[in-house]
Design a protein around this motif. Structure first.
Motif, PDB file in Angstrom:
ATOM      1  N   ALA A  88     -39.820  -8.548   9.557  1.00  0.00           N
ATOM      2  CA  ALA A  88     -40.270  -9.517   8.548  1.00  0.00           C
ATOM      3  C   ALA A  88     -39.065 -10.185   7.880  1.00  0.00           C
ATOM      4  CB  ALA A  88     -41.150  -8.824   7.507  1.00  0.00           C
ATOM      5  N   ILE A  89     -38.049  -9.416   7.563  1.00  0.00           N
ATOM      6  CA  ILE A  89     -36.835  -9.986   6.961  1.00  0.00           C
ATOM      7  C   ILE A  89     -36.163 -10.934   7.950  1.00  0.00           C
ATOM      8  CG2 ILE A  89     -34.488  -9.467   6.153  1.00  0.00           C
ATOM      9  CD1 ILE A  89     -35.640  -6.892   4.917  1.00  0.00           C
ATOM     10  N   ALA A  90     -36.070 -10.532   9.208  1.00  0.00           N
ATOM     11  CA  ALA A  90     -35.444 -11.378  10.236  1.00  0.00           C
ATOM     12  C   ALA A  90     -36.204 -12.689  10.399  1.00  0.00           C
ATOM     13  CB  ALA A  90     -35.373 -10.641  11.571  1.00  0.00           C
ATOM     14  N   ARG A  91     -37.533 -12.621  10.411  1.00  0.00           N
ATOM     15  CA  ARG A  91     -38.343 -13.854  10.532  1.00  0.00           C
ATOM     16  C   ARG A  91     -38.119 -14.767   9.329  1.00  0.00           C
ATOM     17  NH1 ARG A  91     -43.816 -11.183  12.894  1.00  0.00           N
ATOM     18  NH2 ARG A  91     -43.172 -11.261  15.068  1.00  0.00           N
ATOM     19  N   PHE A  92     -38.078 -14.185   8.151  1.00  0.00           N
ATOM     20  CA  PHE A  92     -37.839 -14.989   6.953  1.00  0.00           C
ATOM     21  C   PHE A  92     -36.469 -15.660   7.032  1.00  0.00           C
ATOM     22  CE2 PHE A  92     -36.059 -15.481   2.705  1.00  0.00           C
ATOM     23  CZ  PHE A  92     -37.010 -16.317   2.147  1.00  0.00           C
ATOM     24  N   LYS A  93     -35.446 -14.900   7.437  1.00  0.00           N
ATOM     25  CA  LYS A  93     -34.094 -15.457   7.544  1.00  0.00           C
ATOM     26  C   LYS A  93     -34.040 -16.568   8.586  1.00  0.00           C
ATOM     27  CE  LYS A  93     -31.612 -13.489   4.502  1.00  0.00           C
ATOM     28  NZ  LYS A  93     -31.057 -14.354   3.472  1.00  0.00           N
ATOM     29  N   LEU A  94     -34.750 -16.385   9.686  1.00  0.00           N
ATOM     30  CA  LEU A  94     -34.797 -17.403  10.725  1.00  0.00           C
ATOM     31  C   LEU A  94     -35.467 -18.673  10.207  1.00  0.00           C
ATOM     32  CD1 LEU A  94     -34.184 -18.068  13.675  1.00  0.00           C
ATOM     33  CD2 LEU A  94     -36.422 -17.134  14.260  1.00  0.00           C
ATOM     34  N   ALA A  95     -36.581 -18.523   9.523  1.00  0.00           N
ATOM     35  CA  ALA A  95     -37.275 -19.682   8.956  1.00  0.00           C
ATOM     36  C   ALA A  95     -36.403 -20.376   7.915  1.00  0.00           C
ATOM     37  CB  ALA A  95     -38.602 -19.245   8.332  1.00  0.00           C
ATOM     38  N   GLU A  96     -35.709 -19.580   7.107  1.00  0.00           N
ATOM     39  CA  GLU A  96     -34.809 -20.128   6.092  1.00  0.00           C
ATOM     40  C   GLU A  96     -33.683 -20.936   6.742  1.00  0.00           C
ATOM     41  OE1 GLU A  96     -32.339 -17.266   3.836  1.00  0.00           O
ATOM     42  OE2 GLU A  96     -33.574 -17.890   2.134  1.00  0.00           O
ATOM     43  N   ALA A  97     -33.113 -20.409   7.818  1.00  0.00           N
ATOM     44  CA  ALA A  97     -32.038 -21.109   8.525  1.00  0.00           C
ATOM     45  C   ALA A  97     -32.551 -22.390   9.161  1.00  0.00           C
ATOM     46  CB  ALA A  97     -31.434 -20.196   9.590  1.00  0.00           C
ATOM     47  N   ARG A  98     -33.756 -22.341   9.701  1.00  0.00           N
ATOM     48  CA  ARG A  98     -34.343 -23.542  10.318  1.00  0.00           C
ATOM     49  C   ARG A  98     -34.575 -24.624   9.265  1.00  0.00           C
ATOM     50  NH1 ARG A  98     -39.079 -26.054  11.906  1.00  0.00           N
ATOM     51  NH2 ARG A  98     -39.033 -26.850  14.038  1.00  0.00           N
ATOM     52  N   ARG A  99     -35.128 -24.247   8.115  1.00  0.00           N
ATOM     53  CA  ARG A  99     -35.354 -25.224   7.038  1.00  0.00           C
ATOM     54  C   ARG A  99     -34.030 -25.842   6.597  1.00  0.00           C
ATOM     55  NH1 ARG A  99     -39.162 -21.383   5.318  1.00  0.00           N
ATOM     56  NH2 ARG A  99     -37.633 -20.429   3.951  1.00  0.00           N
ATOM     57  N   ALA A 100     -32.998 -25.026   6.474  1.00  0.00           N
ATOM     58  CA  ALA A 100     -31.685 -25.540   6.062  1.00  0.00           C
ATOM     59  C   ALA A 100     -31.131 -26.503   7.106  1.00  0.00           C
ATOM     60  CB  ALA A 100     -30.715 -24.387   5.831  1.00  0.00           C
ATOM     61  N   LEU A 101     -31.299 -26.164   8.370  1.00  0.00           N
ATOM     62  CA  LEU A 101     -30.826 -27.032   9.448  1.00  0.00           C
ATOM     63  C   LEU A 101     -31.554 -28.370   9.439  1.00  0.00           C
ATOM     64  CD1 LEU A 101     -29.000 -27.247  11.973  1.00  0.00           C
ATOM     65  CD2 LEU A 101     -30.935 -26.362  13.283  1.00  0.00           C
TER      66      LEU A 101
ATOM     67  N   GLY B 259     -46.274   4.434   7.510  1.00  0.00           N
ATOM     68  CA  GLY B 259     -46.509   4.620   8.934  1.00  0.00           C
ATOM     69  C   GLY B 259     -45.208   4.762   9.699  1.00  0.00           C
ATOM     70  N   SER B 260     -45.372   5.063  10.992  1.00  0.00           N
ATOM     71  CA  SER B 260     -44.204   5.369  11.814  1.00  0.00           C
ATOM     72  C   SER B 260     -43.334   4.146  12.104  1.00  0.00           C
ATOM     73  CB  SER B 260     -44.658   6.006  13.128  1.00  0.00           C
ATOM     74  OG  SER B 260     -45.490   5.105  13.833  1.00  0.00           O
ATOM     75  N   ALA B 261     -43.895   2.971  12.181  1.00  0.00           N
ATOM     76  CA  ALA B 261     -43.114   1.775  12.516  1.00  0.00           C
ATOM     77  C   ALA B 261     -42.866   0.881  11.295  1.00  0.00           C
ATOM     78  CB  ALA B 261     -43.811   0.983  13.610  1.00  0.00           C
ATOM     79  N   ALA B 262     -43.037   1.420  10.120  1.00  0.00           N
ATOM     80  CA  ALA B 262     -42.924   0.613   8.904  1.00  0.00           C
ATOM     81  C   ALA B 262     -41.538  -0.002   8.745  1.00  0.00           C
ATOM     82  CB  ALA B 262     -43.272   1.455   7.677  1.00  0.00           C
ATOM     83  N   PHE B 263     -40.493   0.774   9.004  1.00  0.00           N
ATOM     84  CA  PHE B 263     -39.138   0.259   8.833  1.00  0.00           C
ATOM     85  C   PHE B 263     -38.864  -0.875   9.815  1.00  0.00           C
ATOM     86  CE2 PHE B 263     -34.446   0.375   9.243  1.00  0.00           C
ATOM     87  CZ  PHE B 263     -34.134   0.144   7.911  1.00  0.00           C
ATOM     88  N   TYR B 264     -39.308  -0.701  11.058  1.00  0.00           N
ATOM     89  CA  TYR B 264     -39.138  -1.754  12.073  1.00  0.00           C
ATOM     90  C   TYR B 264     -39.861  -3.028  11.642  1.00  0.00           C
ATOM     91  CZ  TYR B 264     -39.798  -4.326  16.403  1.00  0.00           C
ATOM     92  OH  TYR B 264     -39.836  -5.315  17.345  1.00  0.00           O
ATOM     93  N   ARG B 265     -41.128  -2.908  11.227  1.00  0.00           N
ATOM     94  CA  ARG B 265     -41.898  -4.083  10.789  1.00  0.00           C
ATOM     95  C   ARG B 265     -41.234  -4.749   9.586  1.00  0.00           C
ATOM     96  NH1 ARG B 265     -46.121  -0.488  11.548  1.00  0.00           N
ATOM     97  NH2 ARG B 265     -46.413  -0.312   9.297  1.00  0.00           N
ATOM     98  N   TRP B 266     -40.690  -3.956   8.676  1.00  0.00           N
ATOM     99  CA  TRP B 266     -40.017  -4.482   7.498  1.00  0.00           C
ATOM    100  C   TRP B 266     -38.784  -5.289   7.905  1.00  0.00           C
ATOM    101  CZ3 TRP B 266     -35.402  -2.658   4.845  1.00  0.00           C
ATOM    102  CH2 TRP B 266     -35.239  -3.184   3.554  1.00  0.00           C
ATOM    103  N   LEU B 267     -37.978  -4.740   8.829  1.00  0.00           N
ATOM    104  CA  LEU B 267     -36.792  -5.456   9.314  1.00  0.00           C
ATOM    105  C   LEU B 267     -37.171  -6.739  10.052  1.00  0.00           C
ATOM    106  CD1 LEU B 267     -34.404  -2.653  10.630  1.00  0.00           C
ATOM    107  CD2 LEU B 267     -34.100  -4.104   8.622  1.00  0.00           C
TER     108      LEU B 267
ATOM    109  N   LEU C 221     -27.655  -7.626   6.007  1.00  0.00           N
ATOM    110  CA  LEU C 221     -27.238  -7.767   4.604  1.00  0.00           C
ATOM    111  C   LEU C 221     -28.439  -7.809   3.671  1.00  0.00           C
ATOM    112  CD1 LEU C 221     -24.373 -10.397   4.976  1.00  0.00           C
ATOM    113  CD2 LEU C 221     -24.135  -7.977   4.410  1.00  0.00           C
ATOM    114  N   GLU C 222     -29.457  -8.579   4.059  1.00  0.00           N
ATOM    115  CA  GLU C 222     -30.645  -8.693   3.220  1.00  0.00           C
ATOM    116  C   GLU C 222     -31.373  -7.351   3.119  1.00  0.00           C
ATOM    117  OE1 GLU C 222     -33.117 -10.895   0.674  1.00  0.00           O
ATOM    118  OE2 GLU C 222     -31.169 -11.374   1.529  1.00  0.00           O
ATOM    119  N   SER C 223     -31.457  -6.625   4.238  1.00  0.00           N
ATOM    120  CA  SER C 223     -32.135  -5.319   4.190  1.00  0.00           C
ATOM    121  C   SER C 223     -31.353  -4.339   3.317  1.00  0.00           C
ATOM    122  CB  SER C 223     -32.337  -4.761   5.594  1.00  0.00           C
ATOM    123  OG  SER C 223     -31.098  -4.493   6.211  1.00  0.00           O
TER     124      SER C 223
END
Length: 133
Positions: A27-40, A17-25, A4-6
């Protein structure tokens, strides 16, 4: 959540670069995980029992109760050394056992401001405790 965020931020994606989209996704997943952990963690802290209502408090010896009372006096004295807003935030949160939202309402400020006040107040109390003999 990552999908949803992406989808929301696809316009911000810049292919580099060739892996830019993967790295971008990732990064979003890590941010969402950190956000969920902080909320928990915030939710867990919001449901913590106040310091004064320890079940072990009723099961200790007279000397233990005297030591606890002395500790409470020491905490009360240390609270008077804090700036007024920090002292009030710590008192409401941990001695009166109010939730984060209730404390914010009483202090007429945001939840984030209460978290900052309590964090600074507890850090100062810990520093004060280390300085005492």
């Amino acid at each position: 959540e990552t999908l949803l965020e992406s989808a929301r931020k696809i316009g911000e994606f810049e292919p580099r670069g060739s892996a830019a989209f993967y790295r971008w996704l990732v990064a979003i997943a890590r941010f969402k995980l950190a956000e969920a952990r902080r909320a928990l963690l915030a939710d867990k802290r919001a449901r913590e029992e106040p310091l004064a209502s320890s079940p072990a408090a009723e099961q200790t010896s007279p000397s233990g109760r005297a030591m606890r009372a002395e500790g409470a006096l020491s905490v009360a004295a240390a609270l008077t050394e804090l700036p007024e807003r920090q002292s009030e935030a710590v008192r409401l949160r941990y001695l009166e056992g109010l939730t984060l939202a209730e404390t914010a309402e009483r202090l007429d400020c945001s939840d984030a401001a209460v978290k900052a006040l309590v964090s600074r107040g507890l850090a100062e109390l810990a520093r004060h405790a280390r300085l005492e003999p």
